[in-house]
Design an enzyme around this catalytic site. Structure first.
Site, PDB file in Angstrom:
ATOM      1  N   GLN A 179       0.948  -1.152   0.018  1.00 41.55           N
ATOM      2  CA  GLN A 179       0.073  -0.045  -0.088  1.00 41.55           C
ATOM      3  C   GLN A 179       0.938   1.375   0.192  1.00 41.55           C
ATOM      4  O   GLN A 179       0.298   2.299  -0.070  1.00 41.55           O
ATOM      5  CB  GLN A 179      -1.024   0.083   1.373  1.00 41.55           C
ATOM      6  CG  GLN A 179      -0.188   0.295   2.519  1.00 41.55           C
ATOM      7  CD  GLN A 179      -1.201   0.026   3.727  1.00 41.55           C
ATOM      8  OE1 GLN A 179      -1.651  -1.024   4.056  1.00 41.55           O
ATOM      9  NE2 GLN A 179      -1.489   1.046   4.266  1.00 41.55           N
ATOM     10  N   CYS A 187      -5.528   0.327   3.529  1.00 37.56           N
ATOM     11  CA  CYS A 187      -5.531  -1.168   3.699  1.00 37.56           C
ATOM     12  C   CYS A 187      -6.671  -1.633   3.477  1.00 37.56           C
ATOM     13  O   CYS A 187      -6.953  -2.790   3.112  1.00 37.56           O
ATOM     14  CB  CYS A 187      -5.287  -1.356   5.178  1.00 37.56           C
ATOM     15  SG  CYS A 187      -6.095  -0.367   6.489  1.00 37.56           S
ATOM     16  N   HIS A 223      -6.358  -1.235  11.467  1.00 32.63           N
ATOM     17  CA  HIS A 223      -5.643  -2.028  10.320  1.00 32.63           C
ATOM     18  C   HIS A 223      -6.672  -2.924   9.704  1.00 32.63           C
ATOM     19  O   HIS A 223      -7.633  -3.430  10.364  1.00 32.63           O
ATOM     20  CB  HIS A 223      -4.261  -2.373  10.652  1.00 32.63           C
ATOM     21  CG  HIS A 223      -3.625  -2.724   9.165  1.00 32.63           C
ATOM     22  ND1 HIS A 223      -3.380  -2.095   8.227  1.00 32.63           N
ATOM     23  CD2 HIS A 223      -2.826  -3.755   9.072  1.00 32.63           C
ATOM     24  CE1 HIS A 223      -2.740  -2.624   7.308  1.00 32.63           C
ATOM     25  NE2 HIS A 223      -2.391  -3.659   7.909  1.00 32.63           N
ATOM     26  N   ASN A 261      -0.838  -9.516   4.252  1.00 35.60           N
ATOM     27  CA  ASN A 261      -0.706  -8.109   4.765  1.00 35.60           C
ATOM     28  C   ASN A 261      -0.524  -7.362   3.416  1.00 35.60           C
ATOM     29  O   ASN A 261      -0.411  -7.841   2.319  1.00 35.60           O
ATOM     30  CB  ASN A 261       0.195  -7.918   5.737  1.00 35.60           C
ATOM     31  CG  ASN A 261       0.030  -6.542   6.409  1.00 35.60           C
ATOM     32  OD1 ASN A 261      -0.760  -5.693   6.051  1.00 35.60           O
ATOM     33  ND2 ASN A 261       0.863  -6.162   7.585  1.00 35.60           N
TER      34      ASN A 261
END
Ligand SMILES: *[C@@H]1O[C@H](CO)[C@@H](O)[C@H](O)[C@H]1NC(C)=O
Ligand SMILES: *[C@@H]1O[C@H](CO)[C@@H](O)[C@H](O)[C@H]1NC(C)=O
Ligand SMILES: *[C@@H]1O[C@H](CO)[C@@H](O)[C@H](O)[C@H]1NC(C)=O
Length: 341
Positions: free
Chosen positions: A143, A149, A284, A305
């Site tokens: 990102q 996110c 997150h 992630n």
């Protein structure tokens, strides 16, 4: 001549430096080697500072973080290790400001989810382990310095749902959500459910990563890029009841968007099963792509992630599962959702 002159100067310098080095203490040497490590780290991650003042400040933070990571790892009593990664010169405050991007205040807004149904509720048996990287998960994305996110988590869940239904893995566009899903706050945060709502209100279509590539910043929504090719269309989404047992049923069937309470230590995660510190708030978003058990039967969730491959286990994390805490470790089971295709 010039060469000779330079040579003599450097010879003199060589002796001066030698003299200097022989008088420095071991403490200075340690500092010197940390400076060297910082330089090497900067080169490796293409890090450039605007001036010497910033560099000195960053060096201080880098040193503190490296010392923390090393003393933590030397302890050896934990199930996970921390690691130096491209974020090692960031303070806790900077991490909070730059790398999270879940805005739970947005959840007050009206959602079109059929919140009453959870289609995997009645499932009674799930496999012992699951890893959707066997073909339903695209490579790790990054990102960058944009708190979106939420877009990466939504897209990864859609990619997975589509692959499982159609046996075709297509990398989809976070940028489309970033630019066009204006109920969200672009690089200042958002929610996956609002991204799903946006798609559903606009025909459900999302285009490919190639067609609408990621830019690390929000721009004007390109209707041209969207209308030319909607690669994948979602038909709805569901919320997972907030428990680890429901989350298990859900991810046994497809990758799931989850919210998480990430801490500064979480940013330093290197490998192993993370049961370390969490933030007090969900801040997150990541994608849950499996689960399993490690040595000694330690159960974990497998997470994808969006912080690049230098973070964690090549961009992935294993985080403690069935911890006996409401909502799971770092709240991983407290606000999960998934798209249907
Ligand atoms: C090592 O870990 C134990 C258990 O978590 C803790 O009590 C101790 O303070 C740690 N020691 C160091 C040097 O970090
Ligand atoms: C991945 O594993 C799951 C569970 O075993 C299976 O249902 C699925 O078909 C596998 N996917 C691929 C692409 O092989
Ligand atoms: C697994 O268990 C053994 C024996 O109880 C222990 O020595 C070892 O540290 C454990 N490993 C992990 C990763 O927890």
């Amino acid at each position: 001549m010039a060469f000779n002159f330079c040579f003599k100067i450097s010879l003199v310098l060589f002796f001066i430096i030698n003299l200097y080095v022989s008088t420095v203490t071991s403490r200075d040497l340690k500092k010197l080697s940390m400076l060297e490590r910082h330089e090497k780290w900067m080169a490796r991650h293409g890090r450039v500072y605007k001036d010497e003042i910033e560099k000195e400040q960053r060096f201080k933070t880098f040193k503190e973080n490296v010392e923390f990571i090393e003393s933590f790892n030397q302890n050896g009593t934990q199930r996970y290790k921390l690691a130096i990664n491209k974020y090692t010169d960031l303070t806790n405050e900077e991490f909070m400001a730059l790398f999270t991007g879940l805005d739970t205040s947005l959840s007050q807004q009206k959602s079109t989810a059929t919140t009453s149904s959870f289609k995997y509720e009645s499932l009674t048996e799930v496999p012992l382990s699951m890893d959707w990287r066997n073909g339903s998960v695209t490579g790790i994305k990054d990102q960058g310095q944009c708190e979106c996110c939420w877009a990466f988590s939504a897209v990864a869940a859609i990619e997975g749902a589509y692959q499982i239904a159609n046996n075709k893995l297509i990398s989809l566009s976070e940028q489309q959500l970033l630019d066009c899903s204006t109920e969200n706050k672009g690089c200042k945060g958002g929610l996956m459910t609002l991204a799903y709502d946006f798609l559903l209100q606009n025909g459900g279509g999302i285009t490919t990563e190639t067609n609408y590539p990621y830019q690390q910043s929000q721009s004007i929504c390109s209707t041209q890029k969207i209308s030319s090719t909607a690669a994948v269309t979602i038909s709805g989404y569901e919320l997972v009841p907030p428990s680890e047992s429901s989350l298990l049923k859900a991810v046994a069937n497809q990758p799931i968007s989850v919210c998480i309470a990430a801490s500064h230590e979480f940013l330093m995660y290197g490998s192993g099963i993370y049961d370390g510190s969490c933030d007090p708030e969900l801040n997150h978003a990541v994608t849950l792509i499996g689960y399993g058990a490690g040595v000694n039967g330690t159960k974990y969730w497998l997470v994808k992630n969006s912080w690049g491959t230098s973070w964690g286990e090549e961009g992935y994390m294993r985080i403690a599962r069935d911890v006996g805490v409401d909502g799971g470790h770092c709240g991983i089971a407290s606000a999960a959702s998934f798209p249907t295709v």
